[in-house]
Structure formats: structure tokens, C-alpha cells
Design a protein around this motif. Structure first.
Motif, PDB file in Angstrom:
ATOM      1  N   CYS A 135     -18.962  37.696  71.152  1.00 22.03           N
ATOM      2  CA  CYS A 135     -18.931  37.535  72.228  1.00 22.03           C
ATOM      3  C   CYS A 135     -18.846  38.948  73.045  1.00 22.03           C
ATOM      4  N   MET A 136     -18.103  40.000  72.953  1.00 23.80           N
ATOM      5  CA  MET A 136     -18.279  41.155  73.407  1.00 23.80           C
ATOM      6  C   MET A 136     -19.475  41.706  73.593  1.00 23.80           C
ATOM      7  N   GLY A 137     -20.288  41.431  72.635  1.00 27.36           N
ATOM      8  CA  GLY A 137     -21.471  42.214  72.330  1.00 27.36           C
ATOM      9  C   GLY A 137     -22.417  41.380  73.404  1.00 27.36           C
ATOM     10  N   TYR A 138     -22.185  40.090  73.498  1.00 24.40           N
ATOM     11  CA  TYR A 138     -23.230  39.272  74.585  1.00 24.40           C
ATOM     12  C   TYR A 138     -23.003  39.529  75.917  1.00 24.40           C
ATOM     13  N   VAL A 139     -21.636  39.463  76.211  1.00 28.30           N
ATOM     14  CA  VAL A 139     -21.385  39.858  77.576  1.00 28.30           C
ATOM     15  C   VAL A 139     -21.553  41.328  78.080  1.00 28.30           C
ATOM     16  N   SER A 140     -21.999  42.273  77.119  1.00 29.41           N
ATOM     17  CA  SER A 140     -22.084  43.605  77.499  1.00 29.41           C
ATOM     18  C   SER A 140     -23.494  43.702  78.033  1.00 29.41           C
ATOM     19  N   PRO A 274     -23.394  50.760  69.252  1.00 25.58           N
ATOM     20  CA  PRO A 274     -22.602  49.440  68.645  1.00 25.58           C
ATOM     21  C   PRO A 274     -22.808  48.171  69.333  1.00 25.58           C
ATOM     22  N   PHE A 275     -22.863  48.563  70.700  1.00 26.91           N
ATOM     23  CA  PHE A 275     -23.024  47.166  71.661  1.00 26.91           C
ATOM     24  C   PHE A 275     -24.353  46.544  71.209  1.00 26.91           C
ATOM     25  N   TYR A 276     -25.383  47.312  71.079  1.00 28.17           N
ATOM     26  CA  TYR A 276     -26.735  46.838  71.015  1.00 28.17           C
ATOM     27  C   TYR A 276     -26.867  46.151  69.630  1.00 28.17           C
ATOM     28  N   ILE A 277     -26.271  46.679  68.567  1.00 23.99           N
ATOM     29  CA  ILE A 277     -26.158  46.045  67.328  1.00 23.99           C
ATOM     30  C   ILE A 277     -25.587  44.379  67.440  1.00 23.99           C
ATOM     31  N   LEU A 278     -24.416  44.249  68.148  1.00 21.98           N
ATOM     32  CA  LEU A 278     -23.652  43.257  68.382  1.00 21.98           C
ATOM     33  C   LEU A 278     -24.561  42.369  69.058  1.00 21.98           C
ATOM     34  N   MET A 279     -25.270  42.704  70.122  1.00 26.86           N
ATOM     35  CA  MET A 279     -26.139  41.946  70.889  1.00 26.86           C
ATOM     36  C   MET A 279     -27.028  41.102  70.212  1.00 26.86           C
ATOM     37  N   CYS A 280     -27.672  41.957  69.429  1.00 30.34           N
ATOM     38  CA  CYS A 280     -28.930  41.281  68.313  1.00 30.34           C
ATOM     39  C   CYS A 280     -28.337  40.419  67.657  1.00 30.34           C
ATOM     40  N   LEU A 281     -26.925  40.300  66.923  1.00 34.96           N
ATOM     41  CA  LEU A 281     -26.626  39.567  66.080  1.00 34.96           C
ATOM     42  C   LEU A 281     -25.907  38.191  66.981  1.00 34.96           C
ATOM     43  N   SER A 282     -25.378  38.778  68.097  1.00 37.08           N
ATOM     44  CA  SER A 282     -24.629  37.574  68.889  1.00 37.08           C
ATOM     45  C   SER A 282     -25.395  36.515  69.651  1.00 37.08           C
ATOM     46  N   THR A 283     -26.799  37.015  69.846  1.00 38.64           N
ATOM     47  CA  THR A 283     -27.671  35.778  70.516  1.00 38.64           C
ATOM     48  C   THR A 283     -27.844  34.752  69.434  1.00 38.64           C
ATOM     49  N   GLY A 297     -37.849  39.077  70.362  1.00 43.18           N
ATOM     50  CA  GLY A 297     -37.344  39.874  71.536  1.00 43.18           C
ATOM     51  C   GLY A 297     -37.478  41.467  71.007  1.00 43.18           C
ATOM     52  N   LEU A 298     -37.032  41.693  69.827  1.00 36.80           N
ATOM     53  CA  LEU A 298     -37.214  42.902  69.167  1.00 36.80           C
ATOM     54  C   LEU A 298     -38.556  43.579  69.441  1.00 36.80           C
ATOM     55  N   VAL A 299     -39.444  42.791  68.831  1.00 34.55           N
ATOM     56  CA  VAL A 299     -40.776  43.384  68.768  1.00 34.55           C
ATOM     57  C   VAL A 299     -41.443  43.641  70.358  1.00 34.55           C
ATOM     58  N   SER A 300     -41.154  42.611  71.260  1.00 37.09           N
ATOM     59  CA  SER A 300     -41.531  42.570  72.554  1.00 37.09           C
ATOM     60  C   SER A 300     -40.979  43.589  73.359  1.00 37.09           C
ATOM     61  N   GLY A 301     -39.539  43.815  73.035  1.00 39.68           N
ATOM     62  CA  GLY A 301     -39.157  44.997  73.641  1.00 39.68           C
ATOM     63  C   GLY A 301     -39.788  46.395  73.359  1.00 39.68           C
ATOM     64  N   VAL A 302     -40.127  46.678  72.202  1.00 38.00           N
ATOM     65  CA  VAL A 302     -40.876  47.851  71.511  1.00 38.00           C
ATOM     66  C   VAL A 302     -41.930  47.876  72.456  1.00 38.00           C
TER      67      VAL A 302
END
Length: 319
Positions: A135-140, A274-283, A297-302
């Protein structure tokens, strides 16, 4: 600080590139509104929001012309960032009359992984501390963007408009995709279909169900947690059955990390990582996205990062 950043940038006389892009997006959505006018539900609010956006954008441009300084430049960018929170649910208003495509993506998910990762993730990792991390990762999400842009503002000001352009324009590309591709994600689709059906590998086409049903599943995990509370408050305020594929949360934060890497600041990079890693998992963990949404999302972001950097350097450098 890089040597090139010591030179003072001249004041911008006209609108910023990101403001022109935002107005272009507004014009595009107005055309879409005109095409499906009789199917729109909240037309009045959509028109009011667009009118307010134009007035505020022009007013801040006028303030900057009177007081051209870093602070008024920052105000212009901050307001564009703030309006993203309004543009997001607006994508639902524009795509809600279209047939839902979640059955296609849930089926693809099942074919690729042999299961529904979003359904199983929280079941396999039910611990309260892990739930809070997710949840912390997502709200960041927005804090990560704010930290990055403030770093550029205070440490690499001559590249501040570039970073803002790459970030904000990528948002509008995602929003266009969301308008044309009505996918809601597991938290809405699983509830509409029923988790028993989902677990059995049955993914029915529910057509225009979300045109009249806006309920979503509560996020799994520790409901007593502080970050869980923040997540639910955020979702209650602005979440809509839209914008699942690709995951803009993963895509945009990937762009944030690439912009951070560009600075070569270890402190910035390792603060955000760390927040980026948590974000990718939290979604996936909180049921906001299918696993294929996060991968896309990862591919399109790059891709968007390099495309927007090219556009800025080729056509907008110094604007």
C-alpha cells in the motif's frame, strides 16, 4: 551540478510545451465528446472542468509574464501536475459507453500465466507488514514524481522543463490509450463477475456493465494499516473503472527512474528505487492491474521516455 546548468535560462514568452500539449489533449477530447455527445453522462462537469483548466492555465501564464521567475515557472508546472488528477477520471467519462474488454485481458492473463496473479498474490503473501509495504508503494505514486521534479528544479533547473515535458506528455499518451481501450482491471472486473468464476477460469464478456456499475473490490491486506487507509481514501476520491492497460503507475514511475538515472545522483536514485520496486509489485497485489498490465507499463514507460526525450531535444530544446 553540471556546468551547462549554470547558464541562466531566458524567460519563456509564450505557453510552455507541456501547456500546449495539455491544450492539444483537451481539444482531442472535445472532438471525442462531440462524436459521442448523446452517450455522455456528465457533460456539464466535463465542460466546466475544461473551461477551468483553460482559464487557470492562461492566468498562470499571465502571472509569469508579469513576474518571470523560477517560482512562477514552478507554479505553472505544479498546476499541470495537479490537473492530472482531474483528467484521470475524465477518461472514464469518455470510454464508459464503449464495450468493456476485461474478458480479453483476463483470458490473456490466464493463457500466459496459467492463473490470475492478481487473485493469488495476496492469498500467497497475506502478512500485515507486506500488505502495508504494498500500500505504501502504491500511494507513493505522486510523491515520487514530486521528489523527482523538485530535484530537477533545485539542482538542474535548466533541465526542469525537459523533465516536466517528458513526464507530463507521457501521462497524456497513457490517457489517450485509456480512452480508446476500456479495461478496468481486477478490482472492478472480478467483483462484477465473481471471484468463484474467475478462479474457475471463466471470463465472461460483460459489455457495458460499467456504464452503470461503479463498485470495486476493497484492496486485500491489513485493513487496519495506515497506508491501507491512505490507499482506500485515494481510491474513494478518484478511482473509476478505467485505465488498467497498460499500467500508468508502472509506466510513469519507470520514466521517473530513468530521469533519476539521468542525473547520476546516487542519493536520488537509491531513495526512489525501493518505492519503484514496491510500486511495480503493488499494482497487481492490490488488484488494480493484471500482471500483463504491469509488464506493458514497464515496456511502454521505457519507450515513452526515449520518444519524449527525442521529441524535446529535436524540436523543443530551449522552448
Amino acid at each position: 551540478m553540471q556546468k551547462g546548468n549554470r547558464k541562466r535560462q531566458p524567460a519563456v514568452r509564450g505557453l510552455l510545451a507541456v501547456e500546449w500539449v495539455a491544450l492539444g489533449y483537451l481539444l482531442l477530447t472535445v472532438v471525442i465528446m462531440a462524436i459521442q455527445w448523446d452517450k455522455l453522462v456528465n457533460v456539464e462537469e466535463m465542460i466546466k472542468g475544461r473551461t477551468l483548466f483553460v482559464l487557470v492555465t492562461l492566468a498562470l501564464w499571465g502571472v509569469y509574464r508579469l513576474f518571470p521567475c523560477r517560482l512562477t515557472m514552478l507554479m505553472r508546472i505544479v498546476v499541470q501536475m495537479a490537473f492530472l488528477g482531474w483528467w484521470y477520471p475524465d477518461t472514464f467519462e469518455l470510454n464508459r459507453a464503449l464495450p468493456n474488454l476485461d474478458h480479453v485481458f483476463a483470458t490473456a492473463e490466464q493463457n500466459i500465466f496459467g492463473c490470475q496473479p492478481a487473485l493469488l498474490f495476496a492469498q500467497k503473501v497475506p502478512w500485515s507488514w507486506f500488505s502495508e509495504l504494498m500500500c505504501m508503494g502504491y500511494v507513493s505514486y505522486f510523491p515520487l514524481m514530486a521528489v523527482l521534479l523538485l530535484y530537477y528544479f533545485f539542482n538542474r533547473y535548466n533541465e526542469f522543463r525537459m523533465a516536466s515535458f517528458v513526464l507530463l506528455c507521457s501521462f497524456f499518451v497513457f490517457y489517450i490509450v485509456f480512452i480508446l481501450l476500456p479495461v478496468t482491471g481486477p478490482q472492478f472486473y472480478y467483483l462484477a463477475v465473481g471471484t468463484d468464476q474467475i478462479a474457475a477460469g471463466i471470463f465472461p464478456n460483460i459489455g457495458d456493465w460499467f456504464n452503470t456499475h461503479l463498485d470495486r473490490m476493497a484492496a486485500p491486506g491489513c485493513s487496519d494499516g495506515f497506508f491501507y487507509y491512505l490507499l482506500e481514501v485515494t481510491h474513494d476520491a478518484g478511482e473509476r473503472p478505467t485505465a488498467a492497460f497498460p499500467s500508468s503507475h508502472v509506466g510513469v514511475t519507470t520514466i521517473v527512474m530513468l530521469l533519476a538515472l539521468r542525473t547520476r545522483s546516487r542519493r536520488l536514485i537509491f531513495s526512489l528505487l525501493p518505492f519503484y520496486i514496491l510500486m511495480c509489485l503493488s499494482t497487481v497485489y492490490i488488484l488494480a492491474h493484471y500482471a500483463i498490465d504491469a509488464i506493458a507499463g514497464l515496456v511502454s514507460g521505457v519507450v515513452l521516455y526515449y520518444v519524449m526525450m527525442f521529441v524535446y531535444r529535436r524540436y523543443l530544446m530551449g522552448s
